[in-house]
Design an enzyme around this catalytic site. Structure first.
Site, PDB file in Angstrom:
ATOM      1  N   ASN A   8       0.869  -1.178   0.000  1.00  0.00           N
ATOM      2  CA  ASN A   8       0.000   0.000   0.000  1.00  0.00           C
ATOM      3  C   ASN A   8       0.909   1.232   0.000  1.00  0.00           C
ATOM      4  OD1 ASN A   8      -1.859   1.998   0.459  1.00  0.00           O
ATOM      5  ND2 ASN A   8      -2.396   1.355   2.543  1.00  0.00           N
ATOM      6  N   LYS A  10       0.067   4.238  -0.418  1.00  0.00           N
ATOM      7  CA  LYS A  10      -0.624   5.438   0.089  1.00  0.00           C
ATOM      8  C   LYS A  10      -0.398   6.613  -0.881  1.00  0.00           C
ATOM      9  CE  LYS A  10      -0.284   3.402   4.604  1.00  0.00           C
ATOM     10  NZ  LYS A  10      -0.263   3.522   6.038  1.00  0.00           N
ATOM     11  N   HIS A  88      -9.699   1.219   4.643  1.00  0.00           N
ATOM     12  CA  HIS A  88      -8.435   1.425   5.372  1.00  0.00           C
ATOM     13  C   HIS A  88      -8.676   2.396   6.536  1.00  0.00           C
ATOM     14  CE1 HIS A  88      -4.349   2.658   6.300  1.00  0.00           C
ATOM     15  NE2 HIS A  88      -3.959   1.537   5.726  1.00  0.00           N
ATOM     16  N   GLU A  90      -7.077   4.824   7.577  1.00  0.00           N
ATOM     17  CA  GLU A  90      -6.855   6.239   7.239  1.00  0.00           C
ATOM     18  C   GLU A  90      -8.086   6.813   6.539  1.00  0.00           C
ATOM     19  OE1 GLU A  90      -3.080   5.691   5.268  1.00  0.00           O
ATOM     20  OE2 GLU A  90      -2.188   5.200   7.201  1.00  0.00           O
ATOM     21  N   GLU A 160      -5.692  -4.774  10.695  1.00  0.00           N
ATOM     22  CA  GLU A 160      -4.700  -3.723  10.916  1.00  0.00           C
ATOM     23  C   GLU A 160      -5.074  -2.901  12.148  1.00  0.00           C
ATOM     24  OE1 GLU A 160      -2.466  -2.571   7.098  1.00  0.00           O
ATOM     25  OE2 GLU A 160      -4.333  -1.469   7.095  1.00  0.00           O
ATOM     26  N   GLY A 166       2.130   2.454  10.757  1.00  0.00           N
ATOM     27  CA  GLY A 166       3.100   3.530  10.564  1.00  0.00           C
ATOM     28  C   GLY A 166       3.797   3.982  11.832  1.00  0.00           C
ATOM     29  N   SER A 206       3.136  -1.818  10.534  1.00  0.00           N
ATOM     30  CA  SER A 206       4.578  -1.797  10.798  1.00  0.00           C
ATOM     31  C   SER A 206       5.274  -3.119  10.454  1.00  0.00           C
ATOM     32  CB  SER A 206       4.853  -1.412  12.250  1.00  0.00           C
ATOM     33  OG  SER A 206       4.381  -0.106  12.499  1.00  0.00           O
ATOM     34  N   GLY A 227       2.736  -1.040   4.337  1.00  0.00           N
ATOM     35  CA  GLY A 227       2.704   0.375   3.974  1.00  0.00           C
ATOM     36  C   GLY A 227       4.111   0.911   3.780  1.00  0.00           C
TER      37      GLY A 227
HETATM   38  P1  PGA Z   1       2.582   0.498   7.686  1.00  0.00           P
HETATM   39  O1  PGA Z   1       1.127   0.674   7.030  1.00  0.00           O
HETATM   40  O2  PGA Z   1       3.159  -0.768   7.128  1.00  0.00           O
HETATM   41  O3  PGA Z   1       3.341   1.720   7.276  1.00  0.00           O
HETATM   42  O4  PGA Z   1       2.380   0.405   9.155  1.00  0.00           O
HETATM   43  C1  PGA Z   1       0.278  -0.412   6.830  1.00  0.00           C
HETATM   44  C2  PGA Z   1      -1.007   0.053   6.222  1.00  0.00           C
HETATM   45  O5  PGA Z   1      -1.455   1.173   6.497  1.00  0.00           O
HETATM   46  O6  PGA Z   1      -1.629  -0.683   5.430  1.00  0.00           O
END
Ligand code: PGA
Length: 244
Positions: A8, A10, A88, A90, A160, A166, A206, A227
């Site tokens: 992803n 983003k 997601h 976000e 998640e 993140g 993460s 991500g």
């Molecule tokens: P991250 O994001 O690997 O940066 O933690 C994962 C995601 O938002 O799908």
């Protein structure tokens, strides 16, 4: 079941040139690897990138018409995109997407013949107040409302937990395992045992090359949603190889 690794990106990278460089480097690095990989770049790069399976990061719940700024599931599918990420955290948190809207998107994406990566996960506050299972059950039940036993085959669930995204503060192996078991239990209740055994459940939050294999080996996850680490070709290739 083959593992599935989803990148992803983003709202990254910042321009077409960088997107192509990253994509080509990943493509080269995973050429002989059997694991299934899906790259989800921003919409504007989808038509530039060729040679790996692609996914979009979102789609509209409307089919067409006067919806300024929206992109439909059919428009995405028309670009030979196979997957779409829906719900997601976000999107839920920054754009106030509700379970009802997410359910409408799931239905539109299914009718456009896209495979769906439905994201669910509790926030830190929800986790701390012991509401994890309640939140997961609600997100699954509402998100999949009206989806039948046949359609569910095109749905993947990504677990998640919001605090792990993140932050570098990834969810513990035990906690992830218990969440994934719970997710399968809810799916069993909504559908049946065969569906709950066969639905793919991914972990995201993460993920790095030094923890990726652990999630696959020890949590019951059938893949990962990556991500930040998917923006570094070398690191992402390591992740893909670590679960092969
Ligand atoms: P991250 O994001 O690997 O940066 O933690 C994962 C995601 O938002 O799908």
């Amino acid at each position: 079941m083959k593992n599935l690794i989803v990148a992803n990106w983003k709202m990254n990278p910042g321009n077409q040139k960088e997107a192509k460089i990253l994509f080509e480097a990943i493509k080269k690095g995973i050429k002989n690897v059997k694991t299934e990989v899906v790259i989800c770049p921003p919409f504007v790069y989808l038509s530039l990138l060729k040679g790996l399976t692609l996914g979009a990061q979102n789609c509209s719940w409307e089919e067409k018409g006067a919806f300024t700024g929206e992109i439909s599931a059919l428009q995405v599918r028309d670009l030979k995109v196979e997957y779409v990420i829906i719900g997601h955290s976000e999107r839920r948190n920054y754009f106030n997407e509700t379970d009802i809207q997410i359910n409408k998107k799931v239905k539109k994406a299914l009718s456009a013949k896209l495979k769906i990566i439905l994201c669910i996960g509790e926030s830190k506050e929800e986790w701390e107040s012991g509401k994890k299972v309640e939140v997961l059950e609600r997100q699954i039940t509402e998100g999949l409302k009206g989806i039948n036993v046949k359609e569910i085959r095109n749905i993947i669930i990504a677990y998640e937990p919001v605090f792990a995204i993140g932050t570098g503060d990834n969810c513990s192996i035990d906690e992830t395992m218990s969440s994934i078991l719970f997710i399968r239990k809810v799916i069993c209740k909504l559908y049946n045992r065969v569906v709950s055994d066969n639905i793919r459940v991914l972990y995201g939050g993460s993920v790095k090359s030094d923890n990726s294999a652990l999630y696959i080996k020890n949590t019951g996850a059938n893949g990962l949603l990556v991500g930040g680490a998917s923006l570094n070709a070398e690191e992402f290739i390591k992740i893909v190889k670590s679960v092969a």
